[in-house]
Design a protein around this motif. Structure first.
Motif, PDB file in Angstrom:
ATOM      1  N   THR A  98      -3.834 -13.397 -83.344  1.00 59.33           N
ATOM      2  CA  THR A  98      -3.838 -14.956 -83.407  1.00 59.33           C
ATOM      3  C   THR A  98      -4.418 -15.666 -84.677  1.00 59.33           C
ATOM      4  O   THR A  98      -5.312 -14.980 -85.221  1.00 59.33           O
ATOM      5  N   ARG A  99      -3.802 -16.796 -85.216  1.00 59.62           N
ATOM      6  CA  ARG A  99      -4.101 -17.361 -86.262  1.00 59.62           C
ATOM      7  C   ARG A  99      -4.144 -18.961 -85.889  1.00 59.62           C
ATOM      8  O   ARG A  99      -3.236 -19.357 -85.088  1.00 59.62           O
ATOM      9  N   GLU A 100      -4.885 -19.695 -86.627  1.00 61.48           N
ATOM     10  CA  GLU A 100      -4.571 -21.095 -86.641  1.00 61.48           C
ATOM     11  C   GLU A 100      -3.178 -21.486 -87.351  1.00 61.48           C
ATOM     12  O   GLU A 100      -3.314 -21.040 -88.467  1.00 61.48           O
ATOM     13  N   LEU A 101      -2.533 -22.209 -86.566  1.00 56.11           N
ATOM     14  CA  LEU A 101      -1.287 -22.728 -87.111  1.00 56.11           C
ATOM     15  C   LEU A 101      -1.429 -23.656 -88.227  1.00 56.11           C
ATOM     16  O   LEU A 101      -2.457 -24.626 -88.226  1.00 56.11           O
ATOM     17  N   THR A 102      -0.378 -23.401 -89.173  1.00 53.35           N
ATOM     18  CA  THR A 102      -0.360 -24.685 -90.260  1.00 53.35           C
ATOM     19  C   THR A 102      -0.173 -26.129 -89.565  1.00 53.35           C
ATOM     20  O   THR A 102       0.787 -26.039 -88.877  1.00 53.35           O
ATOM     21  N   PHE A 103      -0.918 -26.920 -89.966  1.00 57.57           N
ATOM     22  CA  PHE A 103      -0.551 -28.508 -89.541  1.00 57.57           C
ATOM     23  C   PHE A 103       0.660 -28.864 -90.027  1.00 57.57           C
ATOM     24  O   PHE A 103       0.843 -28.857 -91.223  1.00 57.57           O
ATOM     25  N   SER A 104       1.627 -29.399 -89.127  1.00 57.33           N
ATOM     26  CA  SER A 104       2.792 -30.013 -89.441  1.00 57.33           C
ATOM     27  C   SER A 104       3.067 -31.078 -88.293  1.00 57.33           C
ATOM     28  O   SER A 104       2.401 -31.397 -87.728  1.00 57.33           O
ATOM     29  N   TRP A 105       4.222 -31.586 -88.653  1.00 58.00           N
ATOM     30  CA  TRP A 105       4.709 -32.873 -87.508  1.00 58.00           C
ATOM     31  C   TRP A 105       4.838 -32.214 -86.417  1.00 58.00           C
ATOM     32  O   TRP A 105       4.390 -32.890 -85.440  1.00 58.00           O
ATOM     33  N   ASN A 106       5.331 -31.253 -85.968  1.00 54.29           N
ATOM     34  CA  ASN A 106       5.157 -30.468 -84.536  1.00 54.29           C
ATOM     35  C   ASN A 106       3.804 -30.235 -84.167  1.00 54.29           C
ATOM     36  O   ASN A 106       3.767 -30.250 -82.858  1.00 54.29           O
ATOM     37  N   SER A 107       2.770 -30.467 -84.902  1.00 51.03           N
ATOM     38  CA  SER A 107       1.553 -30.007 -84.293  1.00 51.03           C
ATOM     39  C   SER A 107       0.860 -31.142 -83.517  1.00 51.03           C
ATOM     40  O   SER A 107       0.079 -31.162 -82.779  1.00 51.03           O
ATOM     41  N   LEU A 108       1.460 -32.509 -83.812  1.00 48.55           N
ATOM     42  CA  LEU A 108       1.029 -33.591 -83.178  1.00 48.55           C
ATOM     43  C   LEU A 108       1.265 -33.468 -81.619  1.00 48.55           C
ATOM     44  O   LEU A 108       0.424 -34.144 -81.018  1.00 48.55           O
ATOM     45  N   PHE A 109       2.295 -32.550 -81.093  1.00 47.17           N
ATOM     46  CA  PHE A 109       2.561 -32.529 -80.002  1.00 47.17           C
ATOM     47  C   PHE A 109       2.591 -31.160 -79.418  1.00 47.17           C
ATOM     48  O   PHE A 109       3.104 -30.833 -78.358  1.00 47.17           O
ATOM     49  N   ARG A 110       1.886 -30.347 -79.984  1.00 43.98           N
ATOM     50  CA  ARG A 110       1.732 -28.983 -79.182  1.00 43.98           C
ATOM     51  C   ARG A 110       0.280 -29.099 -78.378  1.00 43.98           C
ATOM     52  O   ARG A 110      -0.720 -29.950 -78.689  1.00 43.98           O
ATOM     53  N   ASP A 111       0.193 -28.184 -77.500  1.00 42.71           N
ATOM     54  CA  ASP A 111      -0.986 -28.079 -76.669  1.00 42.71           C
ATOM     55  C   ASP A 111      -1.893 -26.968 -76.903  1.00 42.71           C
ATOM     56  O   ASP A 111      -2.880 -26.668 -76.397  1.00 42.71           O
ATOM     57  N   ASN A 112      -1.546 -26.446 -78.057  1.00 40.56           N
ATOM     58  CA  ASN A 112      -2.717 -25.554 -78.582  1.00 40.56           C
ATOM     59  C   ASN A 112      -2.631 -25.141 -80.303  1.00 40.56           C
ATOM     60  O   ASN A 112      -1.430 -25.303 -80.717  1.00 40.56           O
ATOM     61  N   ARG A 113      -3.617 -25.377 -80.960  1.00 41.24           N
ATOM     62  CA  ARG A 113      -3.256 -25.227 -82.401  1.00 41.24           C
ATOM     63  C   ARG A 113      -3.438 -23.700 -82.999  1.00 41.24           C
ATOM     64  O   ARG A 113      -3.376 -23.588 -84.421  1.00 41.24           O
ATOM     65  N   PHE A 114      -3.754 -22.751 -81.962  1.00 43.70           N
ATOM     66  CA  PHE A 114      -3.652 -21.349 -82.349  1.00 43.70           C
ATOM     67  C   PHE A 114      -2.333 -20.923 -82.040  1.00 43.70           C
ATOM     68  O   PHE A 114      -1.674 -21.166 -80.617  1.00 43.70           O
ATOM     69  N   GLY A 115      -1.615 -19.749 -82.806  1.00 46.35           N
ATOM     70  CA  GLY A 115      -0.613 -19.057 -82.356  1.00 46.35           C
ATOM     71  C   GLY A 115      -1.174 -17.753 -81.780  1.00 46.35           C
ATOM     72  O   GLY A 115      -1.935 -17.332 -82.562  1.00 46.35           O
ATOM     73  N   GLY A 116      -0.634 -17.343 -80.663  1.00 46.86           N
ATOM     74  CA  GLY A 116      -1.076 -15.942 -79.992  1.00 46.86           C
ATOM     75  C   GLY A 116      -2.158 -16.290 -78.993  1.00 46.86           C
ATOM     76  O   GLY A 116      -2.456 -17.438 -78.409  1.00 46.86           O
ATOM     77  N   ALA A 117      -2.380 -15.272 -78.170  1.00 49.51           N
ATOM     78  CA  ALA A 117      -2.979 -15.185 -76.852  1.00 49.51           C
ATOM     79  C   ALA A 117      -4.585 -15.425 -77.030  1.00 49.51           C
ATOM     80  O   ALA A 117      -5.377 -15.510 -75.775  1.00 49.51           O
ATOM     81  N   ASP A 118      -5.064 -14.970 -78.147  1.00 48.48           N
ATOM     82  CA  ASP A 118      -6.623 -14.634 -78.177  1.00 48.48           C
ATOM     83  C   ASP A 118      -7.364 -16.156 -77.995  1.00 48.48           C
ATOM     84  O   ASP A 118      -8.572 -15.879 -77.924  1.00 48.48           O
ATOM     85  N   ARG A 119      -6.786 -17.119 -78.475  1.00 49.17           N
ATOM     86  CA  ARG A 119      -7.635 -18.337 -78.369  1.00 49.17           C
ATOM     87  C   ARG A 119      -6.672 -19.313 -77.891  1.00 49.17           C
ATOM     88  O   ARG A 119      -5.444 -19.448 -78.135  1.00 49.17           O
ATOM     89  N   GLN A 120      -7.523 -20.388 -76.605  1.00 53.02           N
ATOM     90  CA  GLN A 120      -6.557 -21.461 -76.535  1.00 53.02           C
ATOM     91  C   GLN A 120      -7.762 -22.735 -76.953  1.00 53.02           C
ATOM     92  O   GLN A 120      -8.909 -22.768 -76.308  1.00 53.02           O
ATOM     93  N   ALA A 121      -7.219 -23.827 -77.696  1.00 54.49           N
ATOM     94  CA  ALA A 121      -8.185 -24.751 -78.123  1.00 54.49           C
ATOM     95  C   ALA A 121      -8.455 -25.658 -76.940  1.00 54.49           C
ATOM     96  O   ALA A 121      -7.562 -25.836 -76.083  1.00 54.49           O
ATOM     97  N   ASP A 122      -9.598 -26.068 -77.179  1.00 57.14           N
ATOM     98  CA  ASP A 122      -9.881 -27.180 -76.263  1.00 57.14           C
ATOM     99  C   ASP A 122      -9.577 -28.595 -76.878  1.00 57.14           C
ATOM    100  O   ASP A 122      -9.191 -28.498 -78.070  1.00 57.14           O
ATOM    101  N   ALA A 123      -9.438 -29.576 -76.073  1.00 56.02           N
ATOM    102  CA  ALA A 123      -8.932 -30.928 -76.769  1.00 56.02           C
ATOM    103  C   ALA A 123      -9.188 -32.025 -75.687  1.00 56.02           C
ATOM    104  O   ALA A 123      -9.085 -31.774 -74.557  1.00 56.02           O
ATOM    105  N   ASN A 124      -9.499 -33.289 -76.456  1.00 57.97           N
ATOM    106  CA  ASN A 124      -9.378 -34.371 -75.539  1.00 57.97           C
ATOM    107  C   ASN A 124      -9.063 -35.457 -76.505  1.00 57.97           C
ATOM    108  O   ASN A 124      -9.724 -35.957 -77.459  1.00 57.97           O
TER     109      ASN A 124
END
Length: 329
Positions: A98-124
């Motif tokens: 798992t790594r934190e994904l590079t921020f891009s236009w598609n990151s605006l509409f993702r439900d997780n800023r990490f790639g891989g199963a080891d982390r699920q980001a919290d968000a509000n």
């Protein structure tokens, strides 16, 4: 085990859409015996269970106009994406892939800023974006696009890849703007810019252009800059790639990705292809490094393809698709 069942409903019409979605993510590590993370006092098994809720909504507005005797359509496309994921403590979970994904236009509409199963980001948080396009009226081809967007945090994100990673700074993501223009049917230019309003810094800047010519020829040139952010390494790179059809049977391929920051070639690729009605032969050489601190590697790829039957040797399709923007076999 990593499970993520979801339920989604798509509502809307020709000019608008609303997509509510709920998901549940369950991840379990059955055995971590002998893993170095045990030295931190973590158990030899761990689980994570978290609900994920999102609402994606947008609208399409358009108008027709005439410019220099040609018909065009301009669109205006606002979009809102709300995401809510409650915080779950995850320091007892290992980090395998798992790594934190590079921020891009598609990151605006993702439900997780990490790639891989080891982390699920919290968000509000809520992402607001606005896009406009200019389309040619006779065939619908895109001649211009521009987009602007940002994520606003109602609560600061708490999940980190490692406990020692710094906390996010500010009340939201950087502003991201992207612009693209087709100067002709064969020449396009694009620019992307990310700006941090809290630090008043440019986080990322990129410029790319593409030329297309007869019989599938392509030339790409790009420049990318990213400053060091929260421990993420900075970069400054140039990237040149091409597909040149010599004649009906022969094609030449190449790419040169160079780091101005490190004065080092990241990847150099060159090769050729011969094809006929029945078969194709591709030979590629590739020099590359996996990271700035790693040694250089060299690969030689030979593939023989029999049309309609399959191929054997090193698979070059994925390599060329990743290396050359716009490449198609």
């Amino acid at each position: 085990v990593d499970l993520r069942p979801w339920l989604r409903a798509r509502l809307g019409g020709a000019a608008w859409f609303v997509i509510p979605q709920v998901a549940w993510r369950y991840t379990r590590y059955g055995s971590l015996d002998g893993n170095p993370v045990d030295l931190l006092g973590r158990p030899d098994s761990a689980t994570r269970s978290v609900p994920i809720a999102s609402l994606d909504a947008g609208a399409y507005f358009e108008r027709n106009y005439v410019w220099h005797g040609h018909d065009y359509i301009q669109t205006l496309e606002p979009r809102l994406y709300y995401l809510h994921v409650p915080y779950r403590e995850q320091t007892d979970l290992p980090v395998f892939d798992t790594r934190e994904l590079t921020f891009s236009w598609n990151s605006l509409f993702r439900d997780n800023r990490f790639g891989g199963a080891d982390r699920q980001a919290d968000a509000n948080q809520v992402a607001l974006a606005l896009t406009t396009r200019i389309l040619r009226g006779d065939d619908g081809s895109e001649r211009f696009y521009a987009g602007l967007g940002r994520i606003h945090y109602f609560e600061d994100p708490r999940v980190k890849l490692l406990p020692t990673d710094p906390d996010p700074v500010g009340d939201g993501s950087p502003w991201i703007a992207t612009v693209g223009i087709s100067l002709s049917d064969w020449w396009s230019l694009g620019v992307t810019q990310q700006w941090d309003p809290d630090g008043r810094n440019t986080d990322l800047s990129s410029v790319h252009t593409q030329l297309r010519f007869h019989k599938g020829g392509i030339v790409n040139a790009a420049y990318r800059y990213r400053r060091e952010i929260l421990g993420q390494a900075g970069l400054e790179q140039t990237d040149l790639s091409f597909v040149i059809p010599v004649n009906t049977n022969w094609n030449l391929y190449g790419r040169w990705n160079y780091s101005l920051h490190d004065n080092q070639t990241i990847e150099a690729l060159g090769g050729m292809e011969w094809k006929s009605c029945c078969m194709a032969v591709r030979l590629l050489g590739r020099q590359y490094i996996r990271s700035v601190n790693s040694r250089e590697n060299f690969g030689l790829y030979l593939e023989i393809e029999l049309n309609g039957l399959g191929s054997f040797g090193r698979d070059t399709a994925r390599l060329l698709d990743d290396a050359i923007l716009g490449y198609t076999r």
